[in-house]
Design an enzyme around this catalytic site. Sequence first.
Site, PDB file in Angstrom:
ATOM      1  N   ASP A  98     -13.198  12.420   7.412  1.00 12.92           N
ATOM      2  CA  ASP A  98     -11.797  12.224   7.081  1.00 12.92           C
ATOM      3  C   ASP A  98     -11.223  13.610   6.787  1.00 12.92           C
ATOM      4  O   ASP A  98     -11.833  14.386   6.051  1.00 12.92           O
ATOM      5  CB  ASP A  98     -11.683  11.334   5.825  1.00 12.92           C
ATOM      6  CG  ASP A  98     -10.514  10.379   5.904  1.00 12.92           C
ATOM      7  OD1 ASP A  98      -9.394  10.867   6.132  1.00 12.92           O
ATOM      8  OD2 ASP A  98     -10.719   9.165   5.735  1.00 12.92           O
ATOM      9  N   ASP A 199      -5.767  12.272   7.992  1.00 12.99           N
ATOM     10  CA  ASP A 199      -5.060  11.520   6.957  1.00 12.99           C
ATOM     11  C   ASP A 199      -3.584  11.917   6.822  1.00 12.99           C
ATOM     12  O   ASP A 199      -3.269  13.111   6.766  1.00 12.99           O
ATOM     13  CB  ASP A 199      -5.781  11.801   5.624  1.00 12.99           C
ATOM     14  CG  ASP A 199      -5.241  10.997   4.469  1.00 12.99           C
ATOM     15  OD1 ASP A 199      -5.498   9.796   4.431  1.00 12.99           O
ATOM     16  OD2 ASP A 199      -4.555  11.583   3.602  1.00 12.99           O
ATOM     17  N   GLU A 255      -3.704   9.129  11.400  1.00 12.01           N
ATOM     18  CA  GLU A 255      -2.958   8.121  10.647  1.00 12.01           C
ATOM     19  C   GLU A 255      -1.492   8.528  10.696  1.00 12.01           C
ATOM     20  O   GLU A 255      -1.090   9.492  10.048  1.00 12.01           O
ATOM     21  CB  GLU A 255      -3.433   8.066   9.188  1.00 12.01           C
ATOM     22  CG  GLU A 255      -2.731   6.962   8.418  1.00 12.01           C
ATOM     23  CD  GLU A 255      -2.840   7.101   6.899  1.00 12.01           C
ATOM     24  OE1 GLU A 255      -2.848   6.073   6.221  1.00 12.01           O
ATOM     25  OE2 GLU A 255      -2.904   8.235   6.394  1.00 12.01           O
ATOM     26  N   HIS A 327      -9.398   0.578   4.871  1.00 12.96           N
ATOM     27  CA  HIS A 327      -9.548   0.682   3.411  1.00 12.96           C
ATOM     28  C   HIS A 327      -8.211   0.649   2.671  1.00 12.96           C
ATOM     29  O   HIS A 327      -8.201   0.652   1.443  1.00 12.96           O
ATOM     30  CB  HIS A 327     -10.291   1.973   3.075  1.00 12.96           C
ATOM     31  CG  HIS A 327      -9.460   3.187   3.387  1.00 12.96           C
ATOM     32  ND1 HIS A 327      -9.115   3.519   4.684  1.00 12.96           N
ATOM     33  CD2 HIS A 327      -8.880   4.104   2.590  1.00 12.96           C
ATOM     34  CE1 HIS A 327      -8.351   4.601   4.662  1.00 12.96           C
ATOM     35  NE2 HIS A 327      -8.191   4.982   3.412  1.00 12.96           N
ATOM     36  N   ASP A 328      -7.104   0.666   3.398  1.00 15.47           N
ATOM     37  CA  ASP A 328      -5.787   0.609   2.763  1.00 15.47           C
ATOM     38  C   ASP A 328      -5.124  -0.751   2.927  1.00 15.47           C
ATOM     39  O   ASP A 328      -3.981  -0.933   2.513  1.00 15.47           O
ATOM     40  CB  ASP A 328      -4.839   1.643   3.401  1.00 15.47           C
ATOM     41  CG  ASP A 328      -5.234   3.073   3.081  1.00 15.47           C
ATOM     42  OD1 ASP A 328      -5.828   3.290   2.001  1.00 15.47           O
ATOM     43  OD2 ASP A 328      -4.962   3.955   3.904  1.00 15.47           O
TER      44      ASP A 328
HETATM   45  C1  GLC Z   1      -4.000   7.788   3.509  1.00 18.70           C
HETATM   46  C2  GLC Z   1      -5.303   7.160   3.089  1.00 18.70           C
HETATM   47  C3  GLC Z   1      -5.112   6.518   1.755  1.00 18.70           C
HETATM   48  C4  GLC Z   1      -4.706   7.575   0.769  1.00 18.70           C
HETATM   49  C5  GLC Z   1      -3.508   8.378   1.258  1.00 18.70           C
HETATM   50  C6  GLC Z   1      -3.342   9.637   0.480  1.00 18.70           C
HETATM   51  O1  GLC Z   1      -2.990   6.856   3.651  1.00 18.70           O
HETATM   52  O2  GLC Z   1      -5.741   6.281   4.070  1.00 18.70           O
HETATM   53  O3  GLC Z   1      -6.253   5.847   1.327  1.00 18.70           O
HETATM   54  O4  GLC Z   1      -4.414   6.986  -0.444  1.00 18.70           O
HETATM   55  O5  GLC Z   1      -3.639   8.772   2.598  1.00 18.70           O
HETATM   56  O6  GLC Z   1      -4.324  10.573   0.819  1.00 18.70           O
END
Ligand code: GLC
Length: 554
Positions: A98, A199, A255, A327-328
């Site tokens: 990540d 991310d 993402e 995971h979100d």
């Molecule tokens: C992304 C991750 C999430 C995190 C956020 C801040 O959205 O997937 O889990 O809280 O970034 O890093």
Amino acid sequence: MKRKWWHGKVAYQIYPKSFQDTNGDGIGDLRGVIDHLDYLKSLGIDIIWLSPIYQSPFVDQGYDISDYYKIDEIFGTMEEFDELLAEAKKRDMYIIMDLVINHCSDQHEWFQKALKDPEGKYGDYFYFRKGKDGNPPSNYRSYFGGSAWEKVEGTDYYYLHMFAKEQPDLNWNNPEVLNELYTMINWWLDKGVAGFRIDAIINIKKDLSFPDYEPDGPDGMTGIFHMVEGVDGVGELLEDLKHTFEKYDAFTVAEVFNMKKDELEEFIGDDGHFSTMFDFSAHEMTFGDHGWYDAKKVRFDDLKKEIFHAQKECEDVGFLANIIENHDEPRGASRYLPDYLQNEDGIKLLGTISVMLRGIPFIYQGQELGMENIPFKSIDEVDDISTLDEYKVALDAGLTPEAALKAVARRSRDNARTPMQWTGEENAGFTAGTPWLRVNSNYTAINVEKETIDPNSVLNFYKKLIALRKDPEYKETVVYGALEPFMEDRHNLMAYYRKGDKTLLVVGNYQWDEQEITLPSECKKVLINNYPDMVLDGNSVKLHGYQVLVVELA
Ligand code: GLC
Ligand code: CA
């Protein structure tokens, strides 16, 4: 479209904290990942994405990194990480990390130095700005609630954090910062990681005038995503970043939320900024106007429309990364299936629809077992920072504590973060100690051990789906074949062709009642079926309730 090494691969997301604990501290670790590589291999997985394992104070579960070059000790050591890389390689598997580079942790050395001297060298690694008439520099609400500006005690300065206040944003306009980040990325790639899940990357471009926007809530603030949507030029930063990946032919999956409509080609085209990005269109359908508490219910016919729309947009451009959860998000099985379909067959139906799409499938740990949301009994059981914030938002909007809990429980990120269910023994075989997050009590029914020996389990069904993607006879069609909707307007039917050197048809009956369809040509072979039988009369098929089929047509 240029062909890429990763196109035919299947990826799997590991949330290390909840995967497998091997030393009894209740927290998953790298040894636990190494121990299960054979399990993942047998499932058919090629690429493993590890959610963050870097040194972190874990305010946001490792998405707050205090040292990019260290493995956090709760997960193990760098030697174990190297061992994981070597063991994965032996099995022809790839590890991706990540990459959290929009922000770091407030405990990172850079930020600690910056705090001491906001006007010095390290101050310029972040965004320190003076307040306006005793107020923050602008009226942004961070993604996790509250102002996105945090006051530095004893000074006139505030620093920007789009997420938690412990996650200060890095200044992408400072060449020294870029140099630090690129050096770090190279260091991991040199070690042998195959790429990154990137991310929150759309957030790196800021409007440096930090304009106020019209308030969108009773707190007088405005969601910081308005600034992201209002600023241009993220592409230049992303192009520059891409050059660090190119020489390694690394795989990157981004993402991305709030992308501008015409940017798809730039993002994931042949020479795009990234290899691929997640298709969040289903997830986005549930966004509430004010928070999780007014989240929208997904109607199946609308979900279908969104999926087809996303597929259409990408057909000549590139590959999407297809997911039903991560995971979100809550568990797909609990979120995208109506109550009456929340059973093994419904879960198989959902899995088939997702895995058979054009693109690269990402399976989130436990999805292959049909893991479900956890029924929270009290807000005290929640660990996630975002859920706690949304609970507050719901209370502020006037919901009773019971209603607020109910609302956020449906949507909580902790639903997907409960420990992986390996066996029917205590704590689902996840740990010999006390798990850091409660194990879902359905583990005696849903676990790897049980599902491995049951030929009709969700797990064995996923194995078949993945095997079909890799079958030399069908691979070309499943990976590269065009996706065309079939009987698009039929209520409660999800059906699409995959057309390549073969013609495949995926049909799913998204209702309790039977429904009849006519195949466009003769059924040559049934490749996937979640029922023991298929009721065929000529070319007409009577689909059982929530039956899903993948057939090869003549
Ligand atoms: C992304 C991750 C999430 C995190 C956020 C801040 O959205 O997937 O889990 O809280 O970034 O890093
Ligand atoms: Ca452990």
